[in-house]
Design a protein around this motif. Sequence first.
Motif, PDB file in Angstrom:
ATOM      1  N   SER A 125     -18.189 -69.571  32.823  1.00 46.92           N
ATOM      2  CA  SER A 125     -17.079 -68.615  32.797  1.00 46.92           C
ATOM      3  C   SER A 125     -16.854 -68.087  31.380  1.00 46.92           C
ATOM      4  O   SER A 125     -16.566 -66.898  31.184  1.00 46.92           O
ATOM      5  CB  SER A 125     -15.803 -69.275  33.318  1.00 46.92           C
ATOM      6  N   ALA A 126     -16.992 -68.964  30.375  1.00 48.03           N
ATOM      7  CA  ALA A 126     -16.836 -68.530  28.990  1.00 48.03           C
ATOM      8  C   ALA A 126     -17.988 -67.618  28.571  1.00 48.03           C
ATOM      9  O   ALA A 126     -17.797 -66.655  27.813  1.00 48.03           O
ATOM     10  CB  ALA A 126     -16.769 -69.747  28.069  1.00 48.03           C
ATOM     11  N   ALA A 129     -17.247 -64.133  29.743  1.00 51.93           N
ATOM     12  CA  ALA A 129     -16.254 -63.490  28.894  1.00 51.93           C
ATOM     13  C   ALA A 129     -16.868 -63.029  27.575  1.00 51.93           C
ATOM     14  O   ALA A 129     -16.597 -61.918  27.091  1.00 51.93           O
ATOM     15  CB  ALA A 129     -15.086 -64.439  28.633  1.00 51.93           C
ATOM     16  N   SER A 133     -17.333 -59.241  26.077  1.00 53.52           N
ATOM     17  CA  SER A 133     -16.808 -58.860  24.762  1.00 53.52           C
ATOM     18  C   SER A 133     -17.897 -58.220  23.903  1.00 53.52           C
ATOM     19  O   SER A 133     -17.636 -57.264  23.163  1.00 53.52           O
ATOM     20  CB  SER A 133     -16.220 -60.085  24.052  1.00 53.52           C
TER      21      SER A 133
END
Length: 340
Positions: A125-126, A129, A133
Amino acid sequence: MTKIKASSSLNPITFSLVIAAAIFVLLVSMFIAISYGAKEMTLSTVWSAVIQYNPALTAHQIIHELRLPRVLGAAAMGAAFAVAGALMQGVTRNPLADAGILGINAGATFVVALSFAFFPNLPYSALIALSFSGAVMSTVFIFLLGRSSAGGLTPLRLTIAGAVVAALLHSLSSGIAIYYNLAQDLAFWYAGGVAGVKWSHLQLLVPVISITLIGAFALGRQISLVSLGEDIAVNLGVKTKRIRVLGMAGAVLLAGVSVSAVGSIGFVGLVIPHIARKIVGVDYRFIIPLSALLGAVLLVVADLGARMVNPPRELALGIMVALVGVPFFLYLARKERRSL
């Protein structure tokens, strides 16, 4: 008020038939892709594994745990990349716009390389993200670079700025891979592939992609007006800056999360919207949903082809897509140069 409908001869019934045909081709392609692999499966086995999964059967386990998420992942990411390209082409009025060509994929890949080097144990999940970004940062930098020259941002300057930023970020990613001995880990992200897609990945990615696609469908009419020109869109009451921001945000989100799952696969967003435009006309209410379906078909078929070229070894998925995309890009670039 002028209506978009006038710019496209496609009526709702014809469009429904086109969509139905695309859905049928996609379902057939997915079923064939699920059926093919190192272990031969009968059609009845595949059907029963999909409809009535039995974890006690080895064949069902292969289909359910390996092939099904792989094929569903290819379909989801193909739709995401294709719609990202359609959104970018519409809001920038640039026929060469694509997440790979404009450097958005390179930004996501660069941040993935940094995360592998400094934060190797991040949860998926990170990673999603961070990938998003990176796509955002590269997009902002590309637009600022394109607007810095005299004359403002034009489709040609946007393409050149994207190519420059993509080359820079790919070089930096390669340097990080060499310095931190990550070449093997990052090989997947450079070549692209759906072999590593798992159910846990789809549980995170599919809701994000689905919601973004629905938002893209809702923007279809406004994007069609923006694609006709700034003056026309403003006179028809469209808030062009708002639509451009929303369209690019959707494109960056779709590209960023897709790169986090399948790597940097280019040209899907370049080729598919043009094919959709040839079929349904210039109305983005029609182009965007058809691009989603055709993009899904392209990546499913490309993944199947990558497995069939030299079994049991697999060819990189990005190579299979590039075999179609590179000649198409050169054709469009030559056509765009003639129009300047």
